[in-house]
Scaffold this motif. Structure first.
Motif: not given
Ligand SMILES: NC(=O)c1ccc[n+]([C@@H]2O[C@H](COP(=O)([O-])OP(=O)(O)OC[C@H]3O[C@@H](n4cnc5c(N)ncnc54)[C@H](OP(=O)(O)O)[C@@H]3O)[C@@H](O)[C@H]2O)c1
Length: 276
Positions: A17, A37, A114, A141, A192
């Protein structure tokens, strides 16, 4: 910090992501990386591709940041390896989707651990070292979800409101210390994020993670305290929520999330909520 060449940047949630996009963009701009991660194999794949493509120096650290000792173990590992972090990108984040009562309590609490607790612990541990050195930066973020309450993403939006408030306060406290702090507020981004749930991002309304990452780093280099790296209209929504009564914005965001079907969303492993 207006350039990224030669700095050491630690990116949490770098296995996929937005975190992978931040890692790639930082490497492209000449940074050394520490990628964090829980999924070691995915992290190593990202590290290999970044090394191959940009010739970057990359270290990986497997850590569950939502665990009570996750951050202290990570900081101890950095100390053992003599790694001084110049830029911390607190990107790892998660959130339950659907009615509050439709998800198990732990799903909500894990996102608080988290999105809030780990981010705060890392900002304290690594931010303290940066202030002592008189240089560094932190990018937290958050999300456009930070600016209003969001029915059917209640805990998630509340955690991001914390990130916004906390970041703005730290940015002011650290002003003049040589350490800058910024919150990034992406809108819906094609990752994702909803994996494992029945919810889905609508492709027409999502931004590319690569664009969001590049715009975030540009904003940080310009000295912003808040960055809006998504499409233009999204920033206007954050203005509207500052002007309108809070009950109105909560009603509207509830209506929008119902229109997106989030009132019926749930983890695939838990049963669908009763229709209301
Ligand atoms: N996608 C959107 O629409 C969106 C919009 C606004 C803000 N955001 C923010 O952007 C950031 C990244 O989100 P994303 O959309 O890229 O989500 P994502 O694809 O679900 O990726 C989340 C990442 O966080 C890691 N993670 C989850 N739980 C963890 C834990 N307990 N310890 C360490 N790492 C952990 C996951 O890796 P592992 O599972 O390998 O640990 C993965 O690398 C987040 O803060 C989210 O709130 C996302």
């Amino acid at each position: 910090m207006t350039r990224y060449t030669g700095i050491t940047a630690l990116v949490t949630g770098a296995s996929k992501g937005l975190g992978t996009a931040y890692a790639r963009e930082l490497a492209r701009r000449g940074a050394r990386l520490v990628l964090v991660a829980r999924s070691g194999d995915a992290l190593r794949r990202v590290a290999d591709s970044v090394r191959e493509e940009y010739g970057a120096e990359v270290t990986t650290e497997v850590a569950d940041l939502a665990a009570s000792d996750g951050v202290s173990r990570l900081v101890a590992a950095l100390d053992r390896r003599n790694i001084a972090v110049d830029l911390l990108v607190n990107n790892a984040g998660a959130g339950a989707v659907g009615p509050f009562l439709g998800s198990p309590q732990d799903r909500h609490i894990d996102s608080v651990e988290l999105n809030i607790v780990a981010l705060t612990r890392l900002s304290h541990a690594l931010g303290g070292k940066m202030v002592a050195r008189g240089s560094g930066g932190i990018i937290n973020v958050a999300s456009t979800a930070a600016f209003q309450a969001m029915p059917y993403q209640a805990t998630y939006a509340a955690t991001k409101a914390y990130v916004l408030s906390f970041t703005e306060a730290l940015a002011e406290e650290f002003r003049g210390s040589g350490v800058r702090v910024m919150a990034a507020h992406p809108g819906a981004t094609a990752t994702s994020f909803f994996e494992g749930t029945t919810a889905a991002l609508k492709p027409a309304f999502t931004d590319r993670p690569e664009t969001v990452a590049a715009r975030t780093l540009d904003a940080f280099a310009r000295g912003a305290v808040n960055a809006y790296p998504g499409r233009t209209g999204l920033r206007a929504i954050t203005w509207a929520t500052r002007i309108l009564p809070r009950t109105t914005t909560t009603r509207v965001s509830g209506r929008l999330n119902r229109a997106l079907g989030l009132d019926q969303a749930h983890d695939i492993s838990t049963p669908a909520p009763e229709p209301s």
